[in-house]
Write an enzyme that holds these catalytic residues in place. Structure first.
Site, short mmCIF file in Angstrom:
data_model
loop_
_atom_site.label_atom_id
_atom_site.label_comp_id
_atom_site.label_asym_id
_atom_site.label_seq_id
_atom_site.Cartn_x
_atom_site.Cartn_y
_atom_site.Cartn_z
CD1 TRP A 102 -2.36 -2.15 1.57
CD2 TRP A 102 -3.03 -1.00 -0.23
NE1 TRP A 102 -3.39 -2.84 0.98
CE2 TRP A 102 -3.82 -2.17 -0.12
CE3 TRP A 102 -3.25 -0.13 -1.30
CZ2 TRP A 102 -4.83 -2.48 -1.04
CZ3 TRP A 102 -4.26 -0.44 -2.21
CH2 TRP A 102 -5.04 -1.59 -2.08
CG ASP A 172 -3.56 4.07 3.85
OD1 ASP A 172 -4.65 3.89 4.43
OD2 ASP A 172 -3.22 3.45 2.83
CE LYS A 196 -8.96 -3.05 3.34
NZ LYS A 196 -8.12 -2.03 2.77
C1 LIG Z 1 -7.50 -1.56 1.52
C2 LIG Z 1 -6.43 -0.55 1.63
C3 LIG Z 1 -6.28 0.48 0.69
C4 LIG Z 1 -7.15 0.61 -0.54
O1 LIG Z 1 -8.40 1.02 -0.21
P1 LIG Z 1 -9.49 1.35 -1.35
O2 LIG Z 1 -10.65 1.77 -0.51
O3 LIG Z 1 -9.73 0.07 -2.10
O4 LIG Z 1 -8.96 2.41 -2.21
C5 LIG Z 1 -5.27 1.41 0.89
N1 LIG Z 1 -4.45 1.32 1.94
C6 LIG Z 1 -4.55 0.35 2.86
C7 LIG Z 1 -3.61 0.31 4.02
C8 LIG Z 1 -5.54 -0.63 2.73
O5 LIG Z 1 -5.66 -1.59 3.65
#
Ligand SMILES: *Cc1c(COP(=O)(O)O)cnc(C)c1O
Length: 360
Positions: A102, A172, A196
């Site tokens: 990511w 993030d 998540k």
């Molecule tokens: C799932 C995830 C993403 C991507 O998320 P989207 O909503 O599909 O854009 C980005 N960063 C992390 C750490 C993730 O777990």
């Protein structure tokens, strides 16, 4: 209601109590005669739902008035672009820490807007550790420092918050938000896709320090302009109303269970026992250095990859679903967010032990 233990990395399990409440209210919310899905986002009922959800999130994370809480769309991936567009200002350089898949995606997107300095990377060890802070090559001219506190695919988590030397720290937190208390005041921006640990897909939360807003680069779309979103209470256009409502139910569920202190205690216990089961056996293995193992996403491999298929089939029959590892890593991955009951982890461990006895 028959429920399995769903170890999906995302969209992930939601608390059964939340789904049941949503089910009860599905076609008639609070004697309105309407589903929340069918309501105007500008009507009083939805405005109250929205305001309550924000208030509860602020309470859970102890977010001060210095921060706007934005309910956006486009996922964390849209934020990968929104961040440079909003924060770059007159600068050209940005700092990123690369600790996994990511981080790499965030870096690739930022490169469309800025000169990216990868101040530290663990790619040379296949992302099995976090580079020593003393070796980070931070740039004082960077517009911000971005990192990924929990790498959902690799299962690497920061159990500390890096010092950013005065530049805004941006995180993030898609797969770790609400898993434990955090000191929001250390951050310029925290963002997370909902699917998540917050609620259904379609909603993205951004917690943005107010002084960082209002300085977008030219041509920034207005839906990604934090100031525009904040000035309109996240209703500059139609927000993902149902996801927002469900996120509110999840916030309330967390509050009722004792808030983030209680969550972190349970999450640590769940992770500790799964890692202990992996480490005690020669059959299972986790590649991540012990001090940065994730509480949320636990990848593991079997001694013989030829047994993966049988493992997944038998686990599935026991109601242990979606354990297949990410295609880039292989093996297994157990995502054990807030909504995964401790009983799910216990059942997984006992299945793993039986499987090892029969096949090890
Ligand atoms: C799932 C995830 C993403 C991507 O998320 P989207 O909503 O599909 O854009 C980005 N960063 C992390 C750490 C993730 O777990």
């Amino acid at each position: 209601m028959s429920r399995c233990f769903n170890f999906s990395a995302g969209p992930a399990m939601l608390p059964t109590e939340v789904l049941q409440q949503a089910q009860t209210e599905m076609s008639d919310f609070n004697d309105s005669g309407m589903s929340v899905m069918e309501m105007s986002h500008r009507g009083k009922i939805f405005m109250d739902i929205a305001a309550q959800a924000e208030a509860d999130l602020r309470e859970l994370l102890n977010i001060s008035d210095d921060y706007a809480v934005l309910f956006m769309q486009g996922g964390a991936s849209a934020q990968f672009a929104a961040i440079p567009m909003n924060i770059l200002g007159n600068k050209t350089q940005v700092d990123y820490i690369n600790t996994g898949a990511w981080s790499k995606k965030a870096i690739a997107e930022a490169k469309r807007f800025a000169e990216v300095n990868v101040a530290a990377s663990s790619e040379d060890t296949k992302f099995s550790h976090i580079p020593d802070y003393s070796d980070w090559n931070l740039n004082n001219d960077a517009a911000y420092l971005h990192y990924t506190p929990n790498e959902t695919i690799g299962g690497v988590e920061f159990h500390w918050v890096p010092e950013s030397n005065g530049v805004p720290l941006i995180a993030d937190m898609s797969s770790t938000i609400l898993s434990r208390p955090i000191d929001v005041s250390k951050f310029g921006i925290i963002y997370a896709g909902a699917q998540k640990n917050i609620g259904p897909a379609g909603l993205t939360i951004a917690i943005v320090r107010k002084d960082l807003m209002g300085n977008t680069i030219k041509n920034t779309p207005s839906v990604f302009d934090y100031k525009n979103v904040a000035d309109n209470d996240s209703m500059a256009n139609t927000p993902p109303t149902y996801s927002w409502y469900l996120a509110g139910l999840v916030f309330d569920w967390i509050k009722k269970r004792g808030g983030l202190d209680a969550m972190s205690e349970i999450n640590k216990r769940k992770a500790d026992k799964l890692y202990a089961a992996i480490d005690q056996s020669d059959f299972y293995q986790n590649p991540v250095q012990v001090d940065c193992r994730s509480w949320m996403n636990i990848p593991f491999t079997l001694a013989d990859a030829n047994l993966d298929k049988l493992f997944l089939e038998q686990a599935d029959k026991r109601g242990l679903k979606t354990l297949k590892g990410h295609r880039s890593v292989g093996g297994m991955r157990a995502s054990i967010y807030n909504a995964m009951p401790e009983e799910g982890v216990d059942t997984l461990i006992s299945f793993m032990q039986t499987f090892e006895k029969e096949n090890g």
